[in-house]
Every structure is written in C-alpha cells, then in structure tokens.
Design an enzyme around this catalytic site. Structure first.
Site, PDB file in Angstrom:
ATOM      1  N   PHE A 253       1.153  -1.273  -0.046  1.00 58.09           N
ATOM      2  CA  PHE A 253      -0.648   0.215  -0.067  1.00 58.09           C
ATOM      3  C   PHE A 253       0.492   1.416  -0.235  1.00 58.09           C
ATOM      4  CE2 PHE A 253      -4.843  -0.299  -0.207  1.00 58.09           C
ATOM      5  CZ  PHE A 253      -4.543  -1.919  -0.319  1.00 58.09           C
ATOM      6  N   LEU A 254       1.820   1.295  -0.878  1.00 56.77           N
ATOM      7  CA  LEU A 254       2.521   2.543  -0.315  1.00 56.77           C
ATOM      8  C   LEU A 254       3.016   2.391  -2.384  1.00 56.77           C
ATOM      9  CD1 LEU A 254       5.904   2.246   1.727  1.00 56.77           C
ATOM     10  CD2 LEU A 254       3.611   3.901   2.354  1.00 56.77           C
ATOM     11  N   ALA A 256       2.745   4.919  -5.119  1.00 56.15           N
ATOM     12  CA  ALA A 256       2.318   5.749  -5.120  1.00 56.15           C
ATOM     13  C   ALA A 256       1.894   6.124  -6.607  1.00 56.15           C
ATOM     14  CB  ALA A 256       3.369   6.573  -5.536  1.00 56.15           C
ATOM     15  N   CYS A 264     -15.157   2.526  -0.577  1.00 60.08           N
ATOM     16  CA  CYS A 264     -14.704   2.134  -0.082  1.00 60.08           C
ATOM     17  C   CYS A 264     -14.291   2.437   1.003  1.00 60.08           C
ATOM     18  CB  CYS A 264     -14.337   0.344   0.094  1.00 60.08           C
ATOM     19  SG  CYS A 264     -14.998  -0.711   0.011  1.00 60.08           S
ATOM     20  N   LYS A 327      -9.248  -0.393  -9.639  1.00 55.69           N
ATOM     21  CA  LYS A 327      -8.567  -1.098  -9.836  1.00 55.69           C
ATOM     22  C   LYS A 327      -7.971  -2.364 -10.897  1.00 55.69           C
ATOM     23  CE  LYS A 327      -9.511  -4.256  -6.309  1.00 55.69           C
ATOM     24  NZ  LYS A 327      -9.138  -4.585  -4.542  1.00 55.69           N
TER      25      LYS A 327
HETATM   26  C1  UGA Z   1     -10.294  -2.441   0.036  1.00 58.46           C
HETATM   27  C2  UGA Z   1      -9.971  -2.530   1.722  1.00 58.46           C
HETATM   28  O1  UGA Z   1      -8.762  -2.708   1.188  1.00 58.46           O
HETATM   29  C3  UGA Z   1     -10.621  -3.914   2.308  1.00 58.46           C
HETATM   30  O2  UGA Z   1      -9.668  -4.699   3.128  1.00 58.46           O
HETATM   31  C4  UGA Z   1     -11.574  -3.568   2.840  1.00 58.46           C
HETATM   32  O3  UGA Z   1     -12.515  -4.807   3.128  1.00 58.46           O
HETATM   33  C5  UGA Z   1     -12.496  -3.104   1.107  1.00 58.46           C
HETATM   34  O4  UGA Z   1     -12.049  -1.632   1.008  1.00 58.46           O
HETATM   35  C6  UGA Z   1     -14.201  -2.484   2.068  1.00 58.46           C
HETATM   36  O5  UGA Z   1     -14.452  -1.704   2.782  1.00 58.46           O
HETATM   37  O6  UGA Z   1     -15.453  -3.578   1.478  1.00 58.46           O
HETATM   38  P1  UGA Z   1     -11.196  -2.539  -1.347  1.00 58.46           P
HETATM   39  O7  UGA Z   1     -12.187  -0.873  -2.426  1.00 58.46           O
HETATM   40  O8  UGA Z   1     -11.310  -3.759  -2.684  1.00 58.46           O
HETATM   41  O9  UGA Z   1     -10.637  -2.706  -0.332  1.00 58.46           O
HETATM   42  O10 UGA Z   1      -9.346  -2.101  -2.675  1.00 58.46           O
HETATM   43  P2  UGA Z   1      -8.218  -1.500  -2.233  1.00 58.46           P
HETATM   44  O11 UGA Z   1      -7.129  -2.892  -2.409  1.00 58.46           O
HETATM   45  O12 UGA Z   1      -8.149  -1.507  -1.094  1.00 58.46           O
HETATM   46  O13 UGA Z   1      -7.560  -0.298  -3.509  1.00 58.46           O
HETATM   47  C7  UGA Z   1      -8.417   0.707  -3.681  1.00 58.46           C
HETATM   48  C8  UGA Z   1      -7.171   1.657  -3.723  1.00 58.46           C
HETATM   49  O14 UGA Z   1      -6.220   2.197  -3.615  1.00 58.46           O
HETATM   50  C9  UGA Z   1      -7.568   1.173  -5.775  1.00 58.46           C
HETATM   51  O15 UGA Z   1      -8.055   2.641  -6.088  1.00 58.46           O
HETATM   52  C10 UGA Z   1      -6.116   0.890  -5.869  1.00 58.46           C
HETATM   53  O16 UGA Z   1      -5.932   1.308  -6.884  1.00 58.46           O
HETATM   54  C11 UGA Z   1      -5.554   2.004  -4.223  1.00 58.46           C
HETATM   55  N1  UGA Z   1      -4.246   1.509  -4.278  1.00 58.46           N
HETATM   56  C12 UGA Z   1      -4.189   0.581  -3.454  1.00 58.46           C
HETATM   57  C13 UGA Z   1      -3.570   2.935  -4.243  1.00 58.46           C
HETATM   58  O17 UGA Z   1      -3.706   4.114  -5.076  1.00 58.46           O
HETATM   59  N2  UGA Z   1      -2.099   2.776  -4.470  1.00 58.46           N
HETATM   60  C14 UGA Z   1      -1.907   1.452  -3.516  1.00 58.46           C
HETATM   61  O18 UGA Z   1      -0.340   0.896  -2.740  1.00 58.46           O
HETATM   62  C15 UGA Z   1      -2.554   1.005  -3.366  1.00 58.46           C
END
Ligand code: UGA
Length: 437
Positions: A253-254, A256, A264, A327
């Site tokens: 989750f780092l 950028a 969510c 994503k």
């Molecule tokens: C997120 C949480 O990760 C889950 O643990 C949680 O259960 C879920 O929300 C929920 O509340 O139901 P999700 O929304 O599926 O899951 O997506 P993520 O994988 O968390 O990604 C979220 C956003 O962050 C995406 O747009 C992704 O592109 C972005 N992201 C992620 C970044 O910009 N950088 C990163 O390093 C990681």
C-alpha cells in the site's frame, strides 16, 4: 448451518457462495430482482475472479439459493447483513437506509437462538441501534458484529481464508452464545489457526473503518511524498522501496500514483469523519481531511501532466486512457480515479477514448459522453498521448515497440507507476509518471 445473507452485492454474493462452499445451507436475499435472477442462474452481476466457478459449484450442490423474498430467512438461524452503506448525497455521512431496511425485513423471521451478524461497514453506534430493534422485537435473537475485510479482486480468497476474524458482542450470556454460533460457521478457517479477536460492539465496528482509514492514509502519505519528489526531481518508487524495507513500515500500500477510489476507502474515511463530528471528537480525524485532499489532488495533477505532455493544452488533442475500473481485476467504477481523470480531460476539450478489459459497460452508464472501445489497439489509434490509469496485467504486458505503430505520438503517462521507464524510453517513448523524474 442454515444461513441467510441479506444483500447480494460484492460482499453478500461472495459471502453467500463461500458459506455454501463451506458446507452450509445458504439463501441469498436481495431486493434487486435482476441481480437475483442472474445469481440464481449462476452468473454474477459483477466481475470477481473465481466467483462464477464457485457459484456454479454451490448452486449445483443444492446448498445455495437466491430470492427476493425476505421471509425465506425464516428457515435460517444465522443471518448475515451484507448490504451497502454508500455515501449520502450532498453529505459525508453513510446512508444507513439499506441496513435499516434489511434488518426491518428480517425481524419477522427471527426466533429464539437466531444470530444476526452485521458485516456491512457502518458508523460506530449502528450495531447498538440495530441490537435494540432485535431485542424490542422479543424474538429471542441476538445481534453481533463481524466486520468484513475482503478486497475486490480477491474476495473469494479473502472470505474463505481471511487473515483474521473480529467479533463484537454484548458482554452477556446471549452475546457469548452468539459468538459460539459464529465459531461453528467459521469452524474450518478457525481450525487452521486464523486469529480471532473477541471484542465489544463498538470496537468491532471501529476496527473496519480504522483499518480502511489506515490504508487510505498510507496511500496518501506516499502520494504526498510523490509531490515532494516532483518538486525535487526525486523518485517516489525508489523512496517507497527504500522505506518499505523497514518492517515497521512495510512496502504494501505504498504504490504512489493516481490514488485510491472505489466503493470503500473514499466513502469510509468521509463517513468516519462525519461520525467523529457527531461524537464530539472531530479533531481526532481532521488528518483524514488531508488524506482525502492529497488523494483528490493526484487526479488534478494527472490532468496537468497530460496537458504538459501535450505541449501546454489538451484542447482538441486525442488522448487514450487505459483503464476505467478503480483498480485491476474489478469492473467496479465507483469513484474511479481513472474515469474521473478521463471525464475531466474530456470536459476540458480533449478527445478522450477509454478502454478497459471489464468495466466498459459500467463506465458507459455513468459517463455516456466518453468514447469507449474494446481493445487497446483501437483505443490508442492516432493518440497523441496514452495514459495508463488502471494497472491491469494486460496493460503492463504491452509491447512498447508494437504499440508505437498505432499512436500518433509515442507519449505515455504512467498514472500507476507500474511500467518500466527504461524499457519504454528505450523503445522511443516519452515516459512520464507521477512522482518520478
Ligand atoms: C478495501 C480494503 O483494502 C479492504 O480490506 C476492505 O475490506 C474493503 O476496502 C471494504 O471496505 O470493503 P478495495 O476497495 O477492494 O478494498 O480496494 P483496495 O485494494 O484497498 O484498493 C483501494 C484503492 O487504493 C484502489 O483504487 C487502488 O488502486 C488504490 N491503491 C491501493 C493505491 O493507490 N496504492 C496502493 O498502494 C494500494
């Protein structure tokens, strides 16, 4: 066990299928007739890897059914509440109408010994309100809270083998008995040593929003560093790799780039701030306002970068956008950073063509004025700039030499820091990215 699942969206449909896979008898209930008909036919109404196969297997076992009739819950003893809690229109707070209505439709079916399990992401205090209704109905049932941490794209795996269970219950005999029933539901994962935390209702509700707020903060932290990198000529990906080696920080989750979107993280941090305000502790979460601002600024910066690579103006320029989903491995376009950038460029006068492996149908409904095409080749035809905004594996595997044959100018902007600049530059492309020289 006999289980009902209220809400058959991303969370509920996966949960219902996974519970059937574990050997339980499951009925999934939703008010959307079209979705229920599709699920009953073994076709998920959204893209989730592994779900079609799992649905098919569970339906043919005879242990899984879907219906719009809430009274079907009467045969079950454990009832999961998996409905959505979207952001309210014109407000930061969460819209609890679906949760309240699901519990309302379940009340007539409850009987002594039944357990209502809240999984939806809710503002702290909601479970207590729902518990009161369950108790007032004199059903003899008990409500407990069991937040869900699944990620879209990995939902099946996250549900079958979660990294932890969190239970929240009242400190009563009934509360403890309800937790024991949930142990039976999750017996398989618990038997392999999955950690379980037993807590009170308030903590269990807070865990979920705290976790999502932390993840959002981590992403915005690295994106704030990207702003510093842009001002100094430093490279945010090397910075993330370097600090990520510290086990206390960690590299996950780092990444950028264009920042977070989806159904969510954005709405959860806003609802959390709204709830903190109601509780009189708004100051505790003012930093989340900054997390939100850093995140939204990335989208503006991406449009600026597109303008820069187009020589100072995007008016009348042909721009290809790779990615519409929020994503990869998802067709979810809720608060998608990619679409937000595509729409903004279109509004500012560019000719934007968007492609995505799975999300085009959803994206079209939301942004009918944008041009959508199916394949990368068509999307980039004649493009003066190509923007990679969702890092689908097929886009990362593109051959820059080959792609060059289709564009008007070999200019790529990597909105997810997911491509190798050395390879693309060597193939004659101008490569630009957020937070990278
Ligand atoms: C997120 C949480 O990760 C889950 O643990 C949680 O259960 C879920 O929300 C929920 O509340 O139901 P999700 O929304 O599926 O899951 O997506 P993520 O994988 O968390 O990604 C979220 C956003 O962050 C995406 O747009 C992704 O592109 C972005 N992201 C992620 C970044 O910009 N950088 C990163 O390093 C990681």
């Amino acid at each position: 066990m006999r289980i009902s699942v209220f809400g058959c969206g991303y969370l509920g449909a996966v949960h219902a299928a996974c519970m059937a896979k574990l050997g339980h008898e499951v009925v999934g209930i939703d008010v959307l007739e079209e979705h229920i008909a599709m699920l009953e036919a073994g076709r998920p109404p959204f893209h989730e890897p592994g779900l079609p196969e799992l649905l098919k297997e569970a339906l043919s076992s005879g242990r899984l059914h879907f219906t719009t009739d809430a009274s079907a819950a009467a045969d079950a003893t454990v009832h999961f509440i998996c409905v959505g809690t979207p952001q309210k229109k014109h407000e930061n707070a969460a819209d609890l109408s679906y949760v309240r209505s699901a519990v309302g439709s379940l009340l007539p079916s409850l009987k002594p010994g039944d357990v209502v399990v809240g999984k939806s992401t809710v503002p702290v205090g909601t479970a207590e309100e729902l518990q009161e209704r369950v108790h007032e109905a004199q059903s003899g049932a008990e409500l407990i809270w069991n937040p869900e941490f699944l990620r879209e794209g990995f939902a099946v795996k996250d549900t079958l083998t979660p990294d932890r269970f969190v239970y929240g219950a009242e400190p009563t005999e009934q509360g403890r008995a309800a937790m024991a029933v949930l142990d039976e539901v999750y017996a398989k994962a618990l038997s392999t040593g999955t950690p379980k935390i037993e807590a009170d209702l308030a903590t269990a509700q807070l865990v979920k929003v705290a976790a999502n707020s932390f993840l959002a903060t981590k992403i915005s932290f690295i994106n704030a560093m990207a702003e510093l990198c842009e001002a100094t000529g430093a490279d945010v990906t090397l910075l993330a790799d370097s600090i990520g080696h510290d086990a206390r920080i960690g590299r996950k989750f780092l990444n950028a780039g264009l920042g977070f979107g989806g159904g969510c993280l954005p709405k959860d941090i806003r609802a959390f701030m709204a709830r903190a305000g109601e509780l009189g502790v708004a100051d505790a979460l003012t930093f989340l306002r900054e997390v939100d601002s850093v995140n939204m600024r990335r989208r503006v910066r991406m449009v600026d970068l597109a303008r820069e690579v187009c020589g100072g103006s995007i008016v009348g320029r042909t721009i290809a956008v790779l990615g519409a989903a929020f994503k990869p491995d998802s067709d979810d376009i809720r608060d998608s950073p990619a679409l937000s950038v595509a729409a903004q460029m279109q509004l500012q006068g560019a000719h934007v063509t968007v492609t995505d492996p799975k999300a085009i149908d959803n994206a079209k409904k939301k942004w009918p004025d944008l041009v959508f095409v199916d394949g990368v080749e068509d999307a980039v035809a004649g493009a003066e700039a190509v923007l990679l905004l969702t890092e689908w594996p097929e886009y990362l595997a593109l051959d820059p030499e080959e792609l060059r044959q289709h564009v008007a100018a070999p200019v790529i902007v990597d909105g997810r820091n997911a491509l190798d600049p050395v390879v693309w530059r060597a193939a004659g492309w101008t490569y630009r990215a957020l937070g990278r020289p």
